[in-house]
Design a protein around this motif. Structure first.
Motif, PDB file in Angstrom:
ATOM      1  N   ASP A  14      89.607  64.058  77.538  1.00 18.78           N
ATOM      2  CA  ASP A  14      89.764  63.880  78.805  1.00 18.78           C
ATOM      3  C   ASP A  14      91.125  63.562  79.191  1.00 18.78           C
ATOM      4  O   ASP A  14      92.072  63.995  80.088  1.00 18.78           O
ATOM      5  CB  ASP A  14      88.936  63.198  79.762  1.00 18.78           C
ATOM      6  N   HIS A  15      91.709  62.579  78.313  1.00 20.81           N
ATOM      7  CA  HIS A  15      93.055  61.930  78.652  1.00 20.81           C
ATOM      8  C   HIS A  15      94.257  63.093  78.285  1.00 20.81           C
ATOM      9  O   HIS A  15      95.249  63.407  79.284  1.00 20.81           O
ATOM     10  CB  HIS A  15      93.174  60.734  77.639  1.00 20.81           C
ATOM     11  N   VAL A  16      94.162  63.618  77.235  1.00 26.97           N
ATOM     12  CA  VAL A  16      95.092  64.886  76.862  1.00 26.97           C
ATOM     13  C   VAL A  16      95.069  65.766  77.889  1.00 26.97           C
ATOM     14  O   VAL A  16      96.139  66.388  78.148  1.00 26.97           O
ATOM     15  CB  VAL A  16      95.214  65.318  75.568  1.00 26.97           C
ATOM     16  N   THR A  17      93.842  66.141  78.358  1.00 31.60           N
ATOM     17  CA  THR A  17      93.746  67.428  79.081  1.00 31.60           C
ATOM     18  C   THR A  17      94.318  66.847  80.725  1.00 31.60           C
ATOM     19  O   THR A  17      95.040  67.784  81.248  1.00 31.60           O
ATOM     20  CB  THR A  17      92.021  67.478  79.617  1.00 31.60           C
ATOM     21  N   ALA A  18      94.213  65.532  80.989  1.00 32.61           N
ATOM     22  CA  ALA A  18      94.768  65.213  82.617  1.00 32.61           C
ATOM     23  C   ALA A  18      96.287  65.220  82.245  1.00 32.61           C
ATOM     24  O   ALA A  18      96.734  65.289  83.271  1.00 32.61           O
ATOM     25  CB  ALA A  18      94.129  63.888  82.873  1.00 32.61           C
ATOM     26  N   ASP A  19      96.695  65.059  80.957  1.00 39.13           N
ATOM     27  CA  ASP A  19      98.135  64.972  80.758  1.00 39.13           C
ATOM     28  C   ASP A  19      98.904  66.248  80.597  1.00 39.13           C
ATOM     29  O   ASP A  19      99.987  66.293  80.341  1.00 39.13           O
ATOM     30  CB  ASP A  19      98.371  64.025  79.485  1.00 39.13           C
ATOM     31  N   GLY A  20      98.022  67.139  80.635  1.00 37.41           N
ATOM     32  CA  GLY A  20      98.557  68.641  80.415  1.00 37.41           C
ATOM     33  C   GLY A  20      98.954  68.843  78.989  1.00 37.41           C
ATOM     34  O   GLY A  20      99.838  69.874  78.664  1.00 37.41           O
ATOM     35  N   THR A  21      98.503  68.322  77.871  1.00 37.90           N
ATOM     36  CA  THR A  21      98.920  68.425  76.780  1.00 37.90           C
ATOM     37  C   THR A  21      97.500  68.607  75.689  1.00 37.90           C
ATOM     38  O   THR A  21      96.495  68.963  76.172  1.00 37.90           O
ATOM     39  CB  THR A  21      99.559  67.178  76.140  1.00 37.90           C
ATOM     40  N   SER A  22      97.732  68.668  74.429  1.00 37.02           N
ATOM     41  CA  SER A  22      96.614  68.978  73.506  1.00 37.02           C
ATOM     42  C   SER A  22      96.808  67.893  72.356  1.00 37.02           C
ATOM     43  O   SER A  22      97.841  67.314  72.071  1.00 37.02           O
ATOM     44  CB  SER A  22      97.007  70.449  72.992  1.00 37.02           C
ATOM     45  N   ILE A  23      95.747  67.429  71.944  1.00 33.56           N
ATOM     46  CA  ILE A  23      95.697  66.510  70.594  1.00 33.56           C
ATOM     47  C   ILE A  23      96.253  67.153  69.511  1.00 33.56           C
ATOM     48  O   ILE A  23      97.010  66.642  68.475  1.00 33.56           O
ATOM     49  CB  ILE A  23      94.084  66.303  70.201  1.00 33.56           C
ATOM     50  N   ASN A  24      96.338  68.611  69.312  1.00 32.42           N
ATOM     51  CA  ASN A  24      97.089  69.362  68.377  1.00 32.42           C
ATOM     52  C   ASN A  24      98.487  69.407  68.431  1.00 32.42           C
ATOM     53  O   ASN A  24      98.943  70.037  67.666  1.00 32.42           O
ATOM     54  CB  ASN A  24      96.563  70.846  68.148  1.00 32.42           C
ATOM     55  N   ASN A  25      99.060  68.741  69.233  1.00 34.51           N
ATOM     56  CA  ASN A  25     100.491  68.391  69.438  1.00 34.51           C
ATOM     57  C   ASN A  25     101.181  67.439  68.230  1.00 34.51           C
ATOM     58  O   ASN A  25     102.123  67.540  68.043  1.00 34.51           O
ATOM     59  CB  ASN A  25     101.006  67.694  70.744  1.00 34.51           C
ATOM     60  N   ASN A  26      99.821  66.868  67.778  1.00 35.94           N
ATOM     61  CA  ASN A  26     100.138  66.023  66.632  1.00 35.94           C
ATOM     62  C   ASN A  26      99.378  67.035  65.537  1.00 35.94           C
ATOM     63  O   ASN A  26      98.281  67.442  65.789  1.00 35.94           O
ATOM     64  CB  ASN A  26      99.245  64.701  66.794  1.00 35.94           C
ATOM     65  N   PRO A  27      99.686  67.482  64.388  1.00 34.06           N
ATOM     66  CA  PRO A  27     100.771  66.770  63.694  1.00 34.06           C
ATOM     67  C   PRO A  27     102.344  67.019  64.183  1.00 34.06           C
ATOM     68  O   PRO A  27     102.594  67.978  64.972  1.00 34.06           O
ATOM     69  CB  PRO A  27     100.778  67.440  62.111  1.00 34.06           C
ATOM     70  N   SER A  28     103.140  66.252  63.810  1.00 35.24           N
ATOM     71  CA  SER A  28     104.609  66.137  64.021  1.00 35.24           C
ATOM     72  C   SER A  28     105.418  67.194  63.227  1.00 35.24           C
ATOM     73  O   SER A  28     104.890  67.706  62.276  1.00 35.24           O
ATOM     74  CB  SER A  28     105.162  65.019  63.854  1.00 35.24           C
ATOM     75  N   PRO A  29     106.362  67.628  63.313  1.00 37.90           N
ATOM     76  CA  PRO A  29     107.385  68.570  62.627  1.00 37.90           C
ATOM     77  C   PRO A  29     107.531  68.062  61.328  1.00 37.90           C
ATOM     78  O   PRO A  29     107.642  68.920  60.268  1.00 37.90           O
ATOM     79  CB  PRO A  29     108.720  68.419  63.465  1.00 37.90           C
ATOM     80  N   GLY A  30     107.706  66.781  61.072  1.00 40.94           N
ATOM     81  CA  GLY A  30     107.776  66.164  59.682  1.00 40.94           C
ATOM     82  C   GLY A  30     106.308  66.386  58.983  1.00 40.94           C
ATOM     83  O   GLY A  30     106.413  66.940  57.762  1.00 40.94           O
ATOM     84  N   ASN A  31     105.303  66.307  59.621  1.00 40.57           N
ATOM     85  CA  ASN A  31     104.013  66.406  58.977  1.00 40.57           C
ATOM     86  C   ASN A  31     103.885  68.044  58.540  1.00 40.57           C
ATOM     87  O   ASN A  31     103.378  68.358  57.367  1.00 40.57           O
ATOM     88  CB  ASN A  31     102.875  66.218  60.158  1.00 40.57           C
ATOM     89  N   LYS A  32     104.169  68.873  59.471  1.00 40.24           N
ATOM     90  CA  LYS A  32     104.157  70.294  59.004  1.00 40.24           C
ATOM     91  C   LYS A  32     105.072  70.564  58.049  1.00 40.24           C
ATOM     92  O   LYS A  32     104.687  71.466  57.208  1.00 40.24           O
ATOM     93  CB  LYS A  32     104.703  71.074  60.302  1.00 40.24           C
ATOM     94  N   ALA A  33     106.207  70.012  57.961  1.00 41.96           N
ATOM     95  CA  ALA A  33     107.194  70.249  56.963  1.00 41.96           C
ATOM     96  C   ALA A  33     106.477  69.900  55.423  1.00 41.96           C
ATOM     97  O   ALA A  33     106.981  70.368  54.508  1.00 41.96           O
ATOM     98  CB  ALA A  33     108.600  69.688  57.036  1.00 41.96           C
ATOM     99  N   GLY A  34     105.765  68.800  55.571  1.00 43.34           N
ATOM    100  CA  GLY A  34     105.113  68.389  54.577  1.00 43.34           C
ATOM    101  C   GLY A  34     103.903  69.162  54.021  1.00 43.34           C
ATOM    102  O   GLY A  34     103.144  68.605  53.066  1.00 43.34           O
ATOM    103  N   GLY A  35     103.363  70.257  54.731  1.00 42.73           N
ATOM    104  CA  GLY A  35     102.525  70.915  54.462  1.00 42.73           C
ATOM    105  C   GLY A  35     101.153  70.795  55.215  1.00 42.73           C
ATOM    106  O   GLY A  35     100.201  71.566  55.073  1.00 42.73           O
ATOM    107  N   LEU A  36     101.233  70.040  56.179  1.00 48.27           N
ATOM    108  CA  LEU A  36      99.916  69.869  57.115  1.00 48.27           C
ATOM    109  C   LEU A  36     100.097  70.712  58.470  1.00 48.27           C
ATOM    110  O   LEU A  36     101.110  70.814  58.842  1.00 48.27           O
ATOM    111  CB  LEU A  36      99.846  68.371  57.805  1.00 48.27           C
ATOM    112  N   THR A  37      99.097  71.614  58.463  1.00 48.43           N
ATOM    113  CA  THR A  37      99.065  72.427  59.708  1.00 48.43           C
ATOM    114  C   THR A  37      98.643  72.240  60.889  1.00 48.43           C
ATOM    115  O   THR A  37      99.110  72.744  61.964  1.00 48.43           O
ATOM    116  CB  THR A  37      98.364  73.974  58.977  1.00 48.43           C
TER     117      THR A  37
END
Length: 513
Positions: free
Chosen positions: A344-367
């Protein structure tokens, strides 16, 4: 042709992907007797598909869903953000369905460490004097008090005092008052630090006109040890900043002899509350450091101790694995309720839990967050989940506890320490720089190249697991032994480097008016 199995890791039978040990060059390989063509180079730690994955089909790693294919992915292809995405899907963990019997170490055989026993029975691993601020307006005065005492050289005469630290933050003025959820979190966090066993004395410094009034704040501090010296003052009442700093220095100087009187003594490790965190994660986090830390937590729990971890947004997608280990429906319901709150919190904020992982996480192989969460949840080891607490609430249960916190490292660590953790273990695959005074923080590198590149910041190399030199169990034993040494006074790399003065960051949820 080279066997792909020698160059990659399969985490569970039936997984759709393998993890590349080192950079995998384009070319032909063999796998299970068949030829598999890799059309383009795949970076270290990233995923290579081992079977054809149809468009919209779920993709499995750890035997769990980590995302969904946005197009057909052929065997040998790199599976990552260009062809994999996050989607919601049904996942249910029924309390008690994955419970395991915890075989406790006989009390006579349990390990001990050398700690500071307080009047309330709790045990500290460090002995600081804390300058707690009620509002951002008193932050500069508090910092100057701590800095001037630290730089004066007087602490050399008090070897049992680890230092003087200012706990500053940027709220407390126009925040909602009593009854406001965010204001309650701030008060709870400050109370947790004021009563923390790693402090020998506390001075509270305010401005004088803030919502978070010093008198009300300190009067609300219950369960502070009877031997804890607590005093308070405000800048406006003392006549300004200079007078406040001078008074603060005078009070600290007067406290030093008494705080120095406490000495370390042997205490059982059952008195320890170990905080566990992962930051700057990579694909090896869930393979090496996190499960090794989970193994160490299992050992501590078998000795009667407590391990607590948080970052609710980073167990999202793996929460069903934890609820199935919950000792009761009540504990499982607590965790599920916090998951719903975040949705509910992220929906009200207009974002998504999947905004995490960060760019560094993705560069390290996490999708996706699903993949990151499955690796992060490995910190929880294999023992039963005995309690779920809200942010900065006291951790009182023995065993594995989950605390509802955001994924931002300083905010998460602040909540865990406020809950009573006296030591913090921090796993990282990208190279996070962190400390969390008054609790010593130590770093677990997920891979050997990181450890070798940042040796001055990393305490333990968990890359030994993927290098084939140690098992998860052996790594867990090494971490457990290190925890005992750190709890007994050995300095961590982050302490040697001076980290920890800027990482006190209470979770802000109040409306600022």
């Amino acid at each position: 042709m080279t066997d792909l199995a020698s160059l990659s890791l399969s985490l569970r039978d039936g997984d759709d992907v393998r993890i590349v040990r080192d950079s995998l060059a384009a070319g032909a390989y063999t796998l299970d007797g068949a030829t598999l063509t890799v059309p383009a180079d795949i970076p270290r730690g990233h995923k290579v598909a081992v079977r054809r994955i149809e468009q919209d089909a779920p993709i499995h790693k750890y035997g769990q869903v980590i995302g969904f294919a946005t197009r057909v992915i052929e065997p040998g292809e790199h599976a990552h953000v260009h062809n994999v995405e996050f989607r919601e899907f049904d996942r249910v963990g029924v309390a008690g369905t994955a419970l395991r019997e915890t075989v406790m170490v006989p009390e006579a055989e349990r390990r001990t460490f050398s700690g500071y026993r307080r009047a309330d029975g709790k045990v500290g691993t460090r002995n600081y004097i804390g300058i707690i601020t009620s509002v951002n307006c008193s932050a500069t005065a508090a910092q100057q008090i701590a800095m001037r005492v630290e730089m004066s050289g007087i602490l050399d005469d008090y070897p049992n005092v680890d230092g003087v630290m200012a706990l500053t933050h940027d709220t407390g003025c126009g925040t909602g008052g009593a009854g406001n959820y965010g204001f309650g979190i701030l008060r709870r966090t400050l109370h947790g630090y004021a009563s923390h066993p790693n402090f020998g004395a506390v001075i509270a410094v305010g401005l004088g006109c803030e919502v978070n009034q010093i008198r009300d704040m300190t009067q609300s501090w219950k369960n502070v040890p009877s031997d804890r010296k607590v005093s308070s003052m405000t800048i406006q009442a003392l006549g300004g900043t200079r007078a406040t700093v001078e008074e603060g220095i005078r009070r600290v100087t007067a406290l030093l002899p008494e705080v120095n009187e406490v000495e370390r003594e042997p205490v059982p490790v059952s008195e320890l509350v170990l905080a566990m965190e992962c930051g700057g994660s990579d694909a090896f986090s869930g393979i090496t450091a996190n499960p090794a830390l989970g193994a160490a937590a299992d050992i501590l729990i078998r000795h009667g101790g407590t391990a607590v971890f948080g970052e609710t947004t980073e167990i999202y997608g793996a929460e069903h694995l934890l609820t199935s280990r919950a000792v009761s429906d009540e504990v499982a319901d607590k965790l599920n309720e916090r998951i719903r709150w975040w949705e509910d919190h992220v929906t009200a904020d207009g974002t998504s839990i999947n905004n995490n992982p960060s760019p560094g996480n993705k560069a390290g192989g996490l999708t996706t967050i699903l993949e990151k969460s499955l690796g992060a949840a490995a910190k929880g080891g294999s023992t039963n989940l005995v309690d779920v607490v809200e942010y900065a609430e006291p951790v009182t249960a023995k065993g594995l506890v989950f605390m509802d916190t955001p994924g931002y490292d300083p905010v998460n660590a602040t909540g865990l320490v406020a809950g009573g953790a006296q030591v913090l273990a921090f796993t990282t695959g990208r190279g996070s720089a962190f400390g969390c005074k008054p609790a010593p923080s130590f770093k677990l590198a997920t891979n050997t190249p990181l450890y070798e590149r940042m040796t001055e910041d990393m305490d333990i190399n968990c890359g030994s697991v993927v290098d084939g030199e140690k098992t998860i169990e052996q790594m867990g034993e090494e971490i457990f032994e290190f925890i005992i040494r750190i709890a007994s006074g050995e300095k961590t790399k982050s302490e040697e480097l001076g980290y920890g003065d800027n990482e006190f960051v209470p979770w802000q949820l109040s409306t600022v008016v």
